[in-house]
Design a protein around this motif. Structure first.
Motif, PDB file in Angstrom:
ATOM      1  N   THR A  87     -63.987   1.358  10.077  1.00 61.75           N
ATOM      2  CA  THR A  87     -62.618   0.847  10.163  1.00 61.75           C
ATOM      3  C   THR A  87     -61.603   1.963   9.973  1.00 61.75           C
ATOM      4  OG1 THR A  87     -63.353  -1.296   9.307  1.00 61.75           O
ATOM      5  CG2 THR A  87     -60.994  -0.828   9.203  1.00 61.75           C
ATOM      6  N   PHE A  90     -61.422   4.073  13.145  1.00 59.46           N
ATOM      7  CA  PHE A  90     -60.672   3.348  14.179  1.00 59.46           C
ATOM      8  C   PHE A  90     -59.168   3.462  13.929  1.00 59.46           C
ATOM      9  CE2 PHE A  90     -58.606  -0.592  15.609  1.00 59.46           C
ATOM     10  CZ  PHE A  90     -58.927  -0.577  16.962  1.00 59.46           C
ATOM     11  N   THR A  91     -58.762   3.274  12.684  1.00 58.18           N
ATOM     12  CA  THR A  91     -57.343   3.348  12.327  1.00 58.18           C
ATOM     13  C   THR A  91     -56.780   4.738  12.592  1.00 58.18           C
ATOM     14  OG1 THR A  91     -57.612   1.644  10.636  1.00 58.18           O
ATOM     15  CG2 THR A  91     -55.686   3.063  10.450  1.00 58.18           C
ATOM     16  N   CYS A  94     -56.353   5.325  16.314  1.00 58.34           N
ATOM     17  CA  CYS A  94     -55.187   4.586  16.808  1.00 58.34           C
ATOM     18  C   CYS A  94     -53.898   5.340  16.498  1.00 58.34           C
ATOM     19  CB  CYS A  94     -55.128   3.198  16.172  1.00 58.34           C
ATOM     20  SG  CYS A  94     -56.379   2.030  16.766  1.00 58.34           S
ATOM     21  N   PRO A 101     -52.685  -0.154  14.799  1.00 65.54           N
ATOM     22  CA  PRO A 101     -54.014  -0.785  14.869  1.00 65.54           C
ATOM     23  C   PRO A 101     -53.972  -2.306  14.882  1.00 65.54           C
ATOM     24  CG  PRO A 101     -53.989   0.969  13.227  1.00 65.54           C
ATOM     25  CD  PRO A 101     -52.571   0.738  13.640  1.00 65.54           C
ATOM     26  N   ILE A 112     -60.965   2.498  22.260  1.00 64.27           N
ATOM     27  CA  ILE A 112     -61.013   3.239  21.000  1.00 64.27           C
ATOM     28  C   ILE A 112     -62.279   2.899  20.222  1.00 64.27           C
ATOM     29  CG2 ILE A 112     -59.862   3.609  18.784  1.00 64.27           C
ATOM     30  CD1 ILE A 112     -57.199   3.208  20.231  1.00 64.27           C
ATOM     31  N   TRP A 113     -62.679   1.618  20.222  1.00 67.24           N
ATOM     32  CA  TRP A 113     -63.920   1.256  19.539  1.00 67.24           C
ATOM     33  C   TRP A 113     -65.120   1.949  20.173  1.00 67.24           C
ATOM     34  CZ3 TRP A 113     -64.346  -0.065  14.898  1.00 67.24           C
ATOM     35  CH2 TRP A 113     -63.456  -0.945  14.273  1.00 67.24           C
ATOM     36  N   VAL A 116     -65.243   5.331  18.751  1.00 68.26           N
ATOM     37  CA  VAL A 116     -65.742   5.287  17.381  1.00 68.26           C
ATOM     38  C   VAL A 116     -67.266   5.198  17.367  1.00 68.26           C
ATOM     39  CG1 VAL A 116     -65.833   3.910  15.265  1.00 68.26           C
ATOM     40  CG2 VAL A 116     -63.644   4.283  16.406  1.00 68.26           C
TER      41      VAL A 116
END
Length: 236
Positions: A87, A90-91, A94, A101, A112-113, A116
């Motif tokens: 998480t 990901f943030t 972003c 996010p 984006i995921w 990751v």
């Protein structure tokens, strides 16, 4: 989206316990994920299975001719920490792109995921598909000089870029200090491979022994389809 081919490898848990890493290894401090507030509780990130520790000691012995040693970045990782770091990553991605996010178009979020999960394992709670670090069989590490100072390997651990690929500097010899970085990565790789580890295909720093990723890579290299994992998820 985050499916990995190695998660289909069967696990025959051997029951070998986790143990603290001996002081012979440099520990990179402060621990990066603990510093971010990752939920370790009373659990130490510097634990591994006994057999993995023994293999690390063999790898370190192979580095003696160079005067180098292993420096441990991260080892055992509870599922909650894996979720926290996925998480967090990901943030960060972003924000680097100028996105909120919490307010992303589905297509952008999916892109984006995917980025990751190109590097991070899915924080699955399914005992048949544990993230490698939650098994106590995976370790993120680098090389250090005799004083314990990490060597420059041409890219930071956990960096989400092509520089993280093990062969980046072999493919890009025009990069500054490419030959030096390529040689250091190769020396680390050879020491770890000869000690029994396999290296993550996309991360120069990640090695494992006995988990699903290790078994899958060993199958790919040897053609022996009967090789399975002996380390599954450990909950402390």
């Amino acid at each position: 989206m985050g499916d990995k081919p190695y998660t289909k490898i069967p696990i025959a848990e051997c029951g070998e316990p986790l143990a603290p890493l001996p002081s012979v290894f440099v520990r990179l401090a402060p621990h990066p994920y603990q510093s971010l507030g990752a939920p370790y509780g009373s659990v130490s990130p510097f634990y591994l299975r006994l057999g993995v520790i023994a293999a690390l000691e063999r790898a370190q012995a192979l580095l003696e001719p160079y005067g180098w040693q292993l420096a441990i970045f991260d080892a055992y990782r509870p599922i909650a920490v894996q979720q926290f770091m996925v998480t967090h990553t990901f943030t960060i991605l972003c924000r680097e792109r100028g996105y909120d996010p919490q307010q992303l178009e589905p297509a952008i979020a999916s892109e984006i995921w995917q980025q990751v999960y190109q590097f991070w394992a899915v924080p699955s709670s399914d005992p048949k598909e544990p993230p490698p670090h939650s098994t106590g069989a995976a370790v993120d590490l680098t090389l250090a000089d005799p004083a314990g100072h990490p060597l420059d390997m041409g890219g930071a651990i956990d960096e989400i870029s092509e520089r993280s690929f093990p062969d980046f500097y072999d493919r890009h010899p025009e990069q500054m200090n490419a030959a030096c970085f390529a040689q250091r990565r190769q020396i680390l790789y050879q020491a770890m491979i000869h000690a029994g580890f396999q290296r993550h295909p996309k991360e120069w720093w990640h090695f494992s022994l006995g988990d699903q990723l290790w078994a899958w890579q060993t199958q790919q290299k040897t053609g022996q389809r009967d090789i399975i994992a002996r380390y599954g998820r450990v909950d402390l």
